[in-house]
Design a protein around this motif. Structure first.
Motif, PDB file in Angstrom:
ATOM      1  N   LYS A  19      15.778 -21.726  51.826  1.00 21.63           N
ATOM      2  CA  LYS A  19      15.677 -22.272  50.127  1.00 21.63           C
ATOM      3  C   LYS A  19      15.595 -21.170  49.490  1.00 21.63           C
ATOM      4  O   LYS A  19      16.398 -21.183  48.443  1.00 21.63           O
ATOM      5  CB  LYS A  19      14.522 -23.161  50.613  1.00 21.63           C
ATOM      6  N   LYS A  22      19.082 -19.642  48.616  1.00 22.52           N
ATOM      7  CA  LYS A  22      19.862 -20.442  47.834  1.00 22.52           C
ATOM      8  C   LYS A  22      19.615 -20.769  46.625  1.00 22.52           C
ATOM      9  O   LYS A  22      20.479 -20.536  45.628  1.00 22.52           O
ATOM     10  CB  LYS A  22      19.904 -22.021  48.541  1.00 22.52           C
ATOM     11  N   LEU A  23      18.212 -20.665  45.925  1.00 23.35           N
ATOM     12  CA  LEU A  23      17.736 -20.880  44.546  1.00 23.35           C
ATOM     13  C   LEU A  23      18.192 -19.374  44.034  1.00 23.35           C
ATOM     14  O   LEU A  23      18.189 -19.506  42.736  1.00 23.35           O
ATOM     15  CB  LEU A  23      16.293 -21.086  44.727  1.00 23.35           C
ATOM     16  N   TRP A  24      18.116 -18.420  44.787  1.00 27.68           N
ATOM     17  CA  TRP A  24      18.360 -17.181  44.058  1.00 27.68           C
ATOM     18  C   TRP A  24      19.639 -16.848  43.959  1.00 27.68           C
ATOM     19  O   TRP A  24      20.122 -16.037  42.898  1.00 27.68           O
ATOM     20  CB  TRP A  24      17.573 -15.909  45.174  1.00 27.68           C
ATOM     21  N   THR A  26      22.417 -19.331  43.582  1.00 33.52           N
ATOM     22  CA  THR A  26      23.220 -20.296  42.972  1.00 33.52           C
ATOM     23  C   THR A  26      22.998 -20.503  41.524  1.00 33.52           C
ATOM     24  O   THR A  26      22.222 -20.443  40.905  1.00 33.52           O
ATOM     25  CB  THR A  26      22.748 -21.918  43.351  1.00 33.52           C
ATOM     26  N   ASP A  29      20.869 -22.711  39.488  1.00 31.51           N
ATOM     27  CA  ASP A  29      19.182 -22.434  39.862  1.00 31.51           C
ATOM     28  C   ASP A  29      19.196 -21.191  38.947  1.00 31.51           C
ATOM     29  O   ASP A  29      18.041 -21.294  38.287  1.00 31.51           O
ATOM     30  CB  ASP A  29      19.103 -22.454  41.085  1.00 31.51           C
ATOM     31  N   GLN A  32      17.867 -21.762  35.458  1.00 27.57           N
ATOM     32  CA  GLN A  32      16.535 -22.356  35.436  1.00 27.57           C
ATOM     33  C   GLN A  32      15.374 -21.366  35.480  1.00 27.57           C
ATOM     34  O   GLN A  32      14.316 -21.597  34.944  1.00 27.57           O
ATOM     35  CB  GLN A  32      16.712 -23.600  36.533  1.00 27.57           C
ATOM     36  N   TRP A  33      15.687 -20.163  36.400  1.00 31.33           N
ATOM     37  CA  TRP A  33      14.280 -19.324  36.408  1.00 31.33           C
ATOM     38  C   TRP A  33      14.743 -18.002  36.105  1.00 31.33           C
ATOM     39  O   TRP A  33      13.732 -17.093  35.640  1.00 31.33           O
ATOM     40  CB  TRP A  33      14.186 -19.083  38.004  1.00 31.33           C
ATOM     41  N   TYR A 135       9.343 -21.410  39.999  1.00 35.33           N
ATOM     42  CA  TYR A 135      10.484 -22.332  40.186  1.00 35.33           C
ATOM     43  C   TYR A 135      10.674 -22.921  41.738  1.00 35.33           C
ATOM     44  O   TYR A 135      10.889 -23.931  41.864  1.00 35.33           O
ATOM     45  CB  TYR A 135      11.784 -21.765  39.372  1.00 35.33           C
ATOM     46  N   ALA A 136      10.706 -21.757  42.384  1.00 34.68           N
ATOM     47  CA  ALA A 136      11.069 -22.229  43.856  1.00 34.68           C
ATOM     48  C   ALA A 136       9.939 -22.853  44.646  1.00 34.68           C
ATOM     49  O   ALA A 136      10.481 -23.847  45.243  1.00 34.68           O
ATOM     50  CB  ALA A 136      11.325 -20.903  44.826  1.00 34.68           C
ATOM     51  N   LYS A 139      10.514 -26.766  43.441  1.00 34.80           N
ATOM     52  CA  LYS A 139      11.646 -27.347  43.844  1.00 34.80           C
ATOM     53  C   LYS A 139      11.456 -28.230  45.236  1.00 34.80           C
ATOM     54  O   LYS A 139      10.891 -27.725  46.080  1.00 34.80           O
ATOM     55  CB  LYS A 139      12.947 -26.357  44.073  1.00 34.80           C
TER      56      LYS A 139
END
Length: 139
Positions: A19, A22-24, A26, A29, A32-33, A135-136, A139
């Motif tokens: 996870k 992916k968030l780092w 994409t 994403d 968003q952060w 953020y992570a 989510k």
């Protein structure tokens, strides 16, 4: 003048490495952060996450008075473990993802630029990585 010594910022995210990775990585994403505080934002992000691929992130204050592009080329990718890149001005960075069950430590080491005071760069980078954690985990 000698190049400044690299420094590292890190955070531990309460989420599994898949996870966190992916968030780092994409672009939707990242937008968003990728900011140090509520008065900054990331209005644009592109990432071709492969060795030799390029990236570009736009960071600016929401009032538009200050901003910059952070761009470069990925030099080494080990999925869920490591991203190394070379910034457009030749400086290098390495981001390690250290999995520990449902926790992941993200540690970014990079060579600072010469124009901005080192303490300001350390604050900015730590603030961005802390914002990523927030953020992570939300989510």
């Amino acid at each position: 003048m000698n190049n400044p010594a690299p420094f590292t910022v890190e955070t531990t995210v309460n989420a599994p490495v898949e996870k966190v990775w992916k968030l780092w990585t994409t672009p939707a994403d990242i937008m968003q952060w990728n900011a140090p505080s509520d008065d900054w934002h990331c209005p644009g992000a592109e990432a071709d996450l492969k060795e030799g691929g390029t990236f570009s992130f736009r960071m600016e204050t929401k009032d538009g008075n200050v901003g910059f592009d952070h761009s470069g080329r990925y030099s080494r990718i080990i999925p869920h473990e490591l991203i190394e890149y070379i910034v457009s001005d030749g400086r290098t960075s390495a981001i390690k993802f250290i999995a520990d069950g449902n926790k992941t430590t993200v540690a970014e080491t990079f060579v600072p630029e010469k124009e901005t005071p080192l303490e300001m760069q350390k604050w900015f980078t730590q603030s961005v990585i802390d914002n990523f954690k927030k953020y992570a985990e939300g989510k």
